[in-house]
Design a protein around this motif. Structure first.
Motif, short mmCIF file in Angstrom:
data_model
loop_
_atom_site.label_atom_id
_atom_site.label_comp_id
_atom_site.label_asym_id
_atom_site.label_seq_id
_atom_site.Cartn_x
_atom_site.Cartn_y
_atom_site.Cartn_z
N LEU A 201 -3.70 6.15 0.27
CA LEU A 201 -4.84 6.96 0.70
C LEU A 201 -6.08 6.11 0.97
CD1 LEU A 201 -4.47 10.06 -1.62
CD2 LEU A 201 -4.11 9.98 0.85
N SER A 202 -6.27 5.05 0.20
CA SER A 202 -7.44 4.20 0.41
C SER A 202 -7.16 3.10 1.43
CB SER A 202 -7.90 3.58 -0.91
OG SER A 202 -6.92 2.69 -1.41
N SER A 203 -5.96 3.02 1.92
CA SER A 203 -5.55 1.97 2.85
C SER A 203 -6.41 1.87 4.11
CB SER A 203 -4.09 2.15 3.22
OG SER A 203 -3.67 1.14 4.09
N LEU B 79 -2.39 6.40 -4.29
CA LEU B 79 -3.80 6.02 -4.24
C LEU B 79 -4.02 4.84 -3.30
CD1 LEU B 79 -6.63 6.53 -5.21
CD2 LEU B 79 -6.17 5.04 -7.16
N ALA B 80 -3.16 3.84 -3.36
CA ALA B 80 -3.30 2.69 -2.46
C ALA B 80 -3.10 3.12 -1.01
CB ALA B 80 -2.28 1.60 -2.83
N ASN C 67 0.81 -1.21 0.00
CA ASN C 67 0.00 0.00 0.00
C ASN C 67 0.84 1.27 0.00
OD1 ASN C 67 -2.37 -1.42 -0.06
ND2 ASN C 67 -2.80 -1.23 2.10
N VAL D 97 -9.46 2.19 4.54
CA VAL D 97 -10.72 1.54 4.24
C VAL D 97 -10.50 0.08 3.85
CG1 VAL D 97 -12.71 1.56 2.69
CG2 VAL D 97 -11.73 3.72 3.49
N ARG D 98 -9.50 -0.20 3.04
CA ARG D 98 -9.29 -1.52 2.48
C ARG D 98 -8.32 -2.40 3.26
NH1 ARG D 98 -7.42 -1.30 -3.34
NH2 ARG D 98 -5.53 -1.23 -2.15
N ARG D 99 -7.49 -1.82 4.08
CA ARG D 99 -6.37 -2.52 4.70
C ARG D 99 -6.78 -3.76 5.49
NH1 ARG D 99 -3.66 -2.09 9.51
NH2 ARG D 99 -1.46 -2.56 9.40
#
Length: 89
Positions: free
Chosen positions: A62-64, A59-60, A54, A66-68
């Motif tokens: 910043l979205s980490s 982008l990965a 990430n 939520v998705r991590r």
């Protein structure tokens, strides 16, 4: 500004703590010492791998938040399967 730093640190600690306790369903004796050692190894390596992956792109990263958690759980399941355990689903 100090309050924002505390919030970021708190969220980081909670995110890591939430992933360390994850144990996928497996078709084996979950109390066996070998399984416990394999699980701990998978938990640690999966968290490190997801964090590094990430961090490679903005982008990965910043979205980490939520998705991590979902990424780490999938990585743990994959690792446990790789060690020969049957993980349904």
């Amino acid at each position: 500004m100090g309050g924002m730093k505390r919030m970021v640190v708190l969220l980081g600690v909670l995110a890591v703590a939430g992933c360390y306790g994850y144990e996928p369903r497996v078709e084996t004796d979950r109390s066996a010492p070998k399984y416990q050692a394999d699980l701990l190894s998978c938990q640690e390596s999966s968290i490190d791998a997801v964090n590094k992956r990430n961090a490679k792109t903005g982008l990965a990263w910043l979205s980490s938040p939520v998705r991590r958690t979902f990424q780490i759980r999938e990585a743990i399941r994959t690792c446990v399967r790789g060690k020969g355990y049957v993980v349904p689903g």
